[in-house]
Design a protein around this motif. Structure first.
Motif, PDB file in Angstrom:
ATOM      1  N   CYS A  27       4.029  -9.259 -45.031  1.00 22.86           N
ATOM      2  CA  CYS A  27       3.163  -8.608 -46.002  1.00 22.86           C
ATOM      3  C   CYS A  27       2.861  -9.590 -47.127  1.00 22.86           C
ATOM      4  N   TYR A  28       1.773  -9.338 -47.838  1.00 19.07           N
ATOM      5  CA  TYR A  28       1.432 -10.123 -49.024  1.00 19.07           C
ATOM      6  C   TYR A  28       1.029  -9.131 -50.108  1.00 19.07           C
ATOM      7  N   PHE A  29       1.814  -9.110 -51.177  1.00 16.22           N
ATOM      8  CA  PHE A  29       1.606  -8.171 -52.263  1.00 16.22           C
ATOM      9  C   PHE A  29       1.033  -8.914 -53.465  1.00 16.22           C
ATOM     10  N   HIS A  30       0.015  -8.338 -54.078  1.00 15.78           N
ATOM     11  CA  HIS A  30      -0.657  -8.977 -55.204  1.00 15.78           C
ATOM     12  C   HIS A  30      -0.741  -8.019 -56.388  1.00 15.78           C
ATOM     13  N   VAL A  31      -0.683  -8.590 -57.577  1.00 13.15           N
ATOM     14  CA  VAL A  31      -0.810  -7.837 -58.813  1.00 13.15           C
ATOM     15  C   VAL A  31      -2.057  -8.343 -59.536  1.00 13.15           C
ATOM     16  N   LEU A  32      -2.879  -7.425 -59.982  1.00 15.02           N
ATOM     17  CA  LEU A  32      -4.040  -7.766 -60.791  1.00 15.02           C
ATOM     18  C   LEU A  32      -3.572  -7.760 -62.243  1.00 15.02           C
ATOM     19  N   VAL A  33      -3.455  -8.952 -62.826  1.00 16.64           N
ATOM     20  CA  VAL A  33      -2.848  -9.123 -64.143  1.00 16.64           C
ATOM     21  C   VAL A  33      -3.937  -9.314 -65.196  1.00 16.64           C
ATOM     22  N   VAL A  88      -3.122  -5.078 -55.029  1.00 16.65           N
ATOM     23  CA  VAL A  88      -3.896  -5.274 -53.803  1.00 16.65           C
ATOM     24  C   VAL A  88      -2.929  -5.860 -52.789  1.00 16.65           C
ATOM     25  N   ASN A  89      -2.700  -5.133 -51.705  1.00 18.66           N
ATOM     26  CA  ASN A  89      -1.670  -5.524 -50.754  1.00 18.66           C
ATOM     27  C   ASN A  89      -2.213  -5.668 -49.342  1.00 18.66           C
ATOM     28  N   LEU A  90      -1.657  -6.627 -48.632  1.00 16.59           N
ATOM     29  CA  LEU A  90      -1.908  -6.806 -47.207  1.00 16.59           C
ATOM     30  C   LEU A  90      -0.578  -6.536 -46.518  1.00 16.59           C
ATOM     31  N   VAL A  91      -0.536  -5.498 -45.705  1.00 13.65           N
ATOM     32  CA  VAL A  91       0.718  -5.110 -45.056  1.00 13.65           C
ATOM     33  C   VAL A  91       0.566  -5.113 -43.543  1.00 13.65           C
ATOM     34  N   ASP A  92       1.706  -5.107 -42.883  1.00 11.58           N
ATOM     35  CA  ASP A  92       1.736  -5.123 -41.415  1.00 11.58           C
ATOM     36  C   ASP A  92       0.912  -6.276 -40.854  1.00 11.58           C
ATOM     37  N   VAL A  93       1.152  -7.453 -41.399  1.00  9.90           N
ATOM     38  CA  VAL A  93       0.459  -8.659 -40.956  1.00  9.90           C
ATOM     39  C   VAL A  93       0.945  -9.024 -39.555  1.00  9.90           C
ATOM     40  N   ALA A  94       0.016  -9.080 -38.600  1.00 17.61           N
ATOM     41  CA  ALA A  94       0.351  -9.448 -37.225  1.00 17.61           C
ATOM     42  C   ALA A  94      -0.934  -9.721 -36.452  1.00 17.61           C
ATOM     43  N   ASP A  95      -0.853 -10.632 -35.522  1.00 19.43           N
ATOM     44  CA  ASP A  95      -1.961 -10.914 -34.604  1.00 19.43           C
ATOM     45  C   ASP A  95      -3.287 -11.158 -35.317  1.00 19.43           C
ATOM     46  N   ASP A 111      -3.314  -4.577 -42.757  1.00 19.45           N
ATOM     47  CA  ASP A 111      -3.833  -3.380 -43.405  1.00 19.45           C
ATOM     48  C   ASP A 111      -3.955  -3.653 -44.895  1.00 19.45           C
ATOM     49  N   LEU A 112      -5.078  -3.270 -45.458  1.00 22.69           N
ATOM     50  CA  LEU A 112      -5.358  -3.453 -46.872  1.00 22.69           C
ATOM     51  C   LEU A 112      -5.072  -2.169 -47.625  1.00 22.69           C
ATOM     52  N   GLY A 113      -4.397  -2.296 -48.767  1.00 28.03           N
ATOM     53  CA  GLY A 113      -4.204  -1.175 -49.672  1.00 28.03           C
ATOM     54  C   GLY A 113      -4.416  -1.664 -51.090  1.00 28.03           C
ATOM     55  N   ALA A 161      -8.203   2.332 -44.870  1.00 31.11           N
ATOM     56  CA  ALA A 161      -8.506   3.751 -44.685  1.00 31.11           C
ATOM     57  C   ALA A 161      -8.651   4.390 -46.054  1.00 31.11           C
ATOM     58  N   ALA A 162      -9.457   5.435 -46.118  1.00 36.69           N
ATOM     59  CA  ALA A 162      -9.652   6.175 -47.369  1.00 36.69           C
ATOM     60  C   ALA A 162      -9.960   7.619 -47.025  1.00 36.69           C
ATOM     61  N   THR A 163      -9.495   8.521 -47.869  1.00 35.18           N
ATOM     62  CA  THR A 163      -9.792   9.936 -47.639  1.00 35.18           C
ATOM     63  C   THR A 163     -11.260  10.204 -47.951  1.00 35.18           C
TER      64      THR A 163
END
Length: 159
Positions: free
Chosen positions: A57-63, A73-80, A84-86, A122-124
């Protein structure tokens, strides 16, 4: 001008304040993190940093200019080649284009720094602001989903 920074241990105080100050605001559009998240914040932060160190994963903070956390702003489940962006932006910083700018920036980093070729999100359906950010950042709708029981859409961006 806010700066997107890779998560570091010294972000902890600003990040905790950001999450606490915006808890109710975030809960209106995404599932609440729960009391345990706040009670065990330091432990959770160390776990995130370990995941980041491992490249999962790569986690970022907007400072902001004063060192405050204005967003994540996060990139999770990095593979292949994908992830996933959150993301989330503080209520007091919403509506100024910060989320769109940060998501665009993370798309560039995902490609150049992390070697990724696709991002998923994804977004609701009731979160029009998030869907707009994704569209402005070049994501396209790929299908329907449910997020915490609420109807939503899935998105993809090829980098």
């Amino acid at each position: 001008m806010p700066e997107l920074q890779l998560l570091r241990p010294d972000h902890a105080p600003a990040l905790l304040a950001f999450e606490q100050e915006n808890r109710a605001y975030f809960a209106a559009s995404v599932p609440d993190r729960g009391d345990d998240y706040f009670a065990r914040f330091e432990e959770r932060l160390h776990a995130l940093l370990a995941e980041q160190e491992a490249g999962a994963c790569y986690f970022h903070v907007l400072v902001g200019d004063a060192g405050e956390a204005l967003g994540r702003v996060n990139l999770v489940d990095v593979a292949d080649g994908g992830a996933d962006l959150g993301y989330r932006v503080a209520q007091r910083a919403a509506g100024r284009g910060l989320a769109t700018s940060a998501v665009r920036e993370i798309c560039g980093l995902a490609s150049t720094r992390y070697g990724l070729t696709t991002l998923r999100a994804a977004a609701t359906l009731d979160n029009a602001a998030s869907r707009t950010v994704l569209a402005r950042a070049g994501f396209t709708v790929t299908g329907e989903t449910r997020l915490s029981g609420r109807p939503g859409l899935t998105f993809l961006r090829r980098l």
